[in-house]
Structure formats: structure tokens, C-alpha cells
Motif scaffolding. Structure first.
Motif, short mmCIF file in Angstrom:
data_model
loop_
_atom_site.label_atom_id
_atom_site.label_comp_id
_atom_site.label_asym_id
_atom_site.label_seq_id
_atom_site.Cartn_x
_atom_site.Cartn_y
_atom_site.Cartn_z
N MET A 80 -7.03 -8.58 8.75
CA MET A 80 -6.81 -8.12 10.12
C MET A 80 -7.83 -7.05 10.53
N TYR A 81 -8.26 -6.24 9.55
CA TYR A 81 -9.25 -5.18 9.79
C TYR A 81 -10.36 -5.33 8.75
N PRO A 82 -11.27 -6.27 8.94
CA PRO A 82 -12.23 -6.62 7.88
C PRO A 82 -13.19 -5.52 7.50
N ASN A 83 -13.39 -4.52 8.36
CA ASN A 83 -14.33 -3.45 8.04
C ASN A 83 -13.65 -2.17 7.59
N VAL A 84 -12.36 -2.24 7.34
CA VAL A 84 -11.63 -1.08 6.83
C VAL A 84 -11.50 -1.20 5.31
N THR A 85 -11.90 -0.18 4.62
CA THR A 85 -11.76 -0.13 3.16
C THR A 85 -10.71 0.91 2.80
N ILE A 86 -9.70 0.49 2.06
CA ILE A 86 -8.62 1.39 1.65
C ILE A 86 -8.73 1.66 0.16
N ASP A 87 -8.96 2.89 -0.19
CA ASP A 87 -8.97 3.33 -1.59
C ASP A 87 -7.57 3.86 -1.89
N ALA A 88 -6.71 2.98 -2.43
CA ALA A 88 -5.31 3.33 -2.71
C ALA A 88 -5.17 3.69 -4.18
N ARG A 89 -4.80 4.90 -4.46
CA ARG A 89 -4.79 5.41 -5.83
C ARG A 89 -3.39 5.32 -6.43
N PRO A 90 -3.25 4.65 -7.58
CA PRO A 90 -1.92 4.38 -8.14
C PRO A 90 -1.35 5.56 -8.90
N PHE A 91 -0.04 5.48 -9.15
CA PHE A 91 0.64 6.48 -9.96
C PHE A 91 1.48 5.77 -11.01
#
Length: 476
Positions: A80-91
């Protein structure tokens, strides 16, 4: 009637089609010239914007089912947002501890969107790191924003300004083991609704022997004070005065909480002799059928099933016990704050992701149809949630859609949770400076649960004096 149905249906139709081609998407969509900065105009993120964001508390490897769903959602969001990069950091384990959070605030090294509990508002704002996002949030950027429950809105806002977005909300009830109820001659469809009933049931369950405990409670790690607060609220007591300046728990209701727990531990022997001082330590004995009852919310059942592999049919959930019937419940939850210094498009991208993942019916955490499919085809257990307040009023379109989907796709026996669902509790917010007060109250809970000769009145008076000193330096 669902007022959001036409718009949301169109979004889901687009999402369903994009999901099939998610892996083929690239970042080649041309970006607008100002896409990396944007404008705080109260509009949603431009789908062509190029932006990178970071956030914490993504599911870790100890939650394989949740981790798989989260990865699936990241792919769909990317479509849906091809130019958005999400750096999601796990726990791993608990998303955060008070000590970890304090260290982040001191170092000012939070991610772009950072997690905090409802209790952490004062400390979060005092850090100076949370951005005022009032100009970014409305019913267009967050459908259902105006229908959010007052108790949720109270924890998002200060003086009418919005600083946080909810990702989880709960009210406390009585988690119980239906198998142990049956073995003890108790009706598993009728959990106790008073504390007298809890005490009587705990004695019967403990009489089963074999290391079985009737009831379990916390006595440290800030969790002791947290549960004390829940039990105090259920009896009509309060932790602080109405103006937030003085302790109010050195009261008949406060003494009743401690005296009952002390009697259950040392007279009835229906509470284990092993202290439970940390959040995670409560769950292994619950998962292995060694504990009959425990205070918690629906997420406790999910944790037992998904993380510890417990039997999905073993548990029930009842209303919060009270003095003469179901009592008021401690409400709580989790939020994402957005760190100061983000560009407008970073703020918009984070809001778009939080809305997608945590607040949109039929996708993200509310994609119950996907969860059911995963549960059927996976060796890892997946618990599809029981109904609960979530964030919105019962008449909202969001709640209508979520409840409808849950009824169609839930894989936990609805009857097991009917006592909780059919007795919605009056939700009370956590006190100011909650984590600090909980730490103070840990000592009183520890006295009740570990010292057979404890002077409980003195324990409460000492805690109240410490709380008064703390509240005198707490902003109100």
C-alpha cells in the motif's frame, strides 16, 4: 449499522489484491519532491512518499505465531505504501521494564515510535521526547478516532493535546483453569464473582494436592503494587486522593486486600509459598495446570496458549471479583508515542502503520480470518481473541466489525469467556506516578504473602508515608 463500511471495504479490497503481489512490489514508485518531509496538514500520508521509520516492540522469536502475522502485515503495508520502509525492532519476553524505559529516557535514544504503558505517561512526557501529534490525528487519518472510549482518550491526551496512540487496551478479570474447577467440584461455567467466593474456591482447588495452588498473586517487581491496585479498586478503594496529592490506600479496603491474601497464604494455604515477583514468573505454573485462579485480561490467555503452549480449552475468564458481586476493574493498556524530531511524513507514516496494524477491523491484529487459517495450518498454537473493549464505544462501526469477525472466526470456546463478556466492568484508570507507587506497594504485598507475622497495618502506613513523599514531587 457501520458508518465506516464503504470506505473500509474499499481499502480491504485493495489490500486483498495487493497481498497476492506483495513480493513483486519494489520501491521504484516515483516520489513527490517534498515526500521526505511532508506537511503537518491533518491529511493521511501520500502513498507515494519516500520515508523510513523505526519503532520498537515488534514480536520476537519467542512468539512465532505473532511474528509470522506481523511479517505478513509488513508486506501488505508495503504494498500500500511501496516507498515506506519500517524498521521494526523485536523484543523477547516482556516488551519493556521500568528500568529499560528509564534508561531510554535518560539517553533519549528511543525509536521513532516507542512503546509505553498507560502508567508511563508522566515519565514519558517528563523525558521531553514525546511529540505533540494533535495536528495529525482525526477521523480521516485514524478512522474511529472520535468514537474512542473516554478512558482510552484520557491516556492519549494531556490538556487536550494528543501525544500517543493506543495499540492495546484491557480491563482486568479472573483468569481460571476450568479443569481444576471441575476436579475440585466447582462449576467451570460459574467462576466466583466475589472475593469471598475466590477464597472459598481457592481452598477447594488447593485441596487437590499434587502441587496445585488455588490462587496466585504477585509480590514484587512493581507487579505486586499493580495487583494490589486492581484488588483495591474492585472493593471500591482508591490508591490516591481525588486531587492526586495524597495516598488513599491506607484504608479499610486496603487492609481488607492484604488481610485476605495473608489469610489465604498462611491460614488456608491456598496461595503458593513460592513468591512471584516478576511479570513472566506467573505464567509457567498457570500454563501447566498448577494454579487455579489469577487476575488478568484476555492477553494472559493468549500468552499462555501462544507462547507457553497451554491447552486452548483449559481456561475461562470471569469478571473482576468484588465485595458483593462483580467489581470495578483496573483498566490499562499500551501506547505508541512518537519521538520529537520526526519529519511530518515520518509522523504520518508511523500513524498510518499504527492505524493499519492496531486499529483497523479485519487487518493487522484484528485479522481474525487470517489467524484462523494460520491456526489450522500451523504446528504453533494460535489463540484468536475473546471479545473485549478494545478502544471504541460499543456502538461504533469498529466494534461492530470486530465483534462480527470474531464471532465468525474465533477458535476459543465462547462459553469459556461468557462470564467476562456478559459482565462488562466499570474501568478505572491507573493512578498518577503508577509505576513508582506500585514499587512502594510491592513491600506491603510482599509482607502479606511472605511473612506469617506481618504487621499489615504498619506495612500500609509505611507505604502511605512513602507514597505521600513521592506524590508531593509528582506533577498533577
Amino acid at each position: 449499522m457501520n458508518p465506516d463500511r464503504p470506505r473500509r471495504t474499499a481499502v480491504l479490497a485493495l489490500a486483498a489484491g495487493l497481498l497476492l503481489t506483495a513480493t513483486a512490489c519494489t520501491d521504484s514508485t516515483p516520489a513527490r519532491p517534498d515526500a521526505s518531509v511532508g506537511v503537518a496538514d491533518g491529511k493521511p500520508l501520500d502513498p507515494n512518499a519516500t520515508v523510513t521509520v523505526t519503532l520498537d516492540c515488534a514480536p520476537g522469536s519467542d512468539q512465532p505465531a505473532a511474528q509470522a502475522k506481523y511479517a505478513d502485515d509488513l508486506k501488505l503495508f508495503k504494498s500500500m505504501y511501496p516507498n515506506v520502509t519500517i524498521d521494526a525492532r523485536p523484543f523477547i519476553g516482556q516488551c519493556e521494564t521500568p528500568e529499560q524505559q528509564a534508561a531510554h529516557y535518560k539517553a533519549h535514544d528511543e525509536t521513532g515510535a516507542f512503546h509505553a504503558y498507560f502508567t508511563d505517561r508522566a515519565a514519558t512526557l517528563a523525558s521531553g521526547d514525546a511529540q505533540d501529534i494533535t495536528a495529525y490525528v482525526n477521523d480521516e487519518t485514524l478512522p474511529g478516532f472520535s468514537a474512542m472510549l473516554p478512558s482510552v482518550r484520557d491516556n492519549m491526551t494531556v490538556d487536550g493535546k494528543v501525544y500517543a496512540l493506543p495499540i492495546n487496551y484491557y480491563t482486568t478479570g479472573l483468569v481460571y483453569n476450568r479443569d481444576l474447577f471441575t476436579r475440585a467440584g466447582l462449576d467451570p461455567d460459574k467462576p466466583p464473582t466475589t472475593w469471598d467466593g475466590v477464597q472459598a474456591a481457592a481452598k477447594k482447588i488447593s485441596a487437590l494436592g499434587g502441587g496445585v495452588t488455588g490462587y496466585q498473586d504477585y509480590s514484587g517487581g512493581n507487579t505486586g503494587g499493580w495487583h494490589f491496585t486492581a484488588e483495591l479498586y474492585s472493593l471500591g478503594g482508591r490508591v490516591v486522593s481525588d486531587d492526586g496529592k495524597k495516598a488513599a490506600f491506607d484504608s479499610p479496603e486496603g487492609r481488607q486486600v492484604l488481610e485476605r491474601l495473608h489469610a489465604m497464604r498462611f491460614t488456608d494455604r491456598s496461595i503458593s509459598a513460592t513468591p512471584v515477583t516478576q511479570w513472566a514468573d506467573a505464567f509457567p505454573p498457570l500454563a501447566t495446570g498448577k494454579v487455579g485462579m489469577f487476575l488478568g485480561a484476555p492477553d494472559v490467555v493468549k500468552h499462555l496458549i501462544e507462547v507457553l503452549g497451554a491447552d486452548p480449552k483449559a481456561y475461562g475468564l470471569g469478571p473482576m471479583p468484588g465485595a458483593t458481586g462483580p467489581g470495578p476493574s483496573l483498566g490499562g493498556g499500551d501506547l505508541y508515542y512518537i519521538k520529537k524530531g520526526q519529519t511530518p511524513n515520518q509522523v504520518k507514516a508511523l500513524i498510518a502503520w499504527i492505524n493499519f496494524q492496531y486499529q483497523t477491523p479485519d487487518v493487522g491484529q484484528f485479522n481474525f480470518a487470517r489467524a484462523r487459517t494460520m491456526a489450522a495450518g500451523s504446528k504453533d498454537p494460535v489463540a484468536i481473541s475473546v471479545p473485549q473493549p478494545y478502544f471504541w464505544s460499543a456502538a461504533s462501526g469498529q466494534m461492530y466489525d470486530i465483534t462480527t469477525s470474531l464471532k465468525a472466526n474465533g477458535n476459543l470456546p465462547p462459553a469459556n469467556y461468557a462470564p467476562y463478556v456478559e459482565h462488562p466492568a466499570t474501568s478505572l484508570n491507573e493512578p498518577p506516578a503508577a509505576q513508582q507507587l506500585y514499587k512502594v506497594l510491592d513491600a506491603a504485598m510482599s509482607a502479606a504473602l511472605t511473612d506469617p507475622d506481618a504487621d499489615l497495618g504498619k506495612a500500609l502506613t509505611t507505604a502511605a508515608a512513602q507514597a505521600d513523599r513521592l506524590l508531593a514531587t509528582t506533577p498533577h
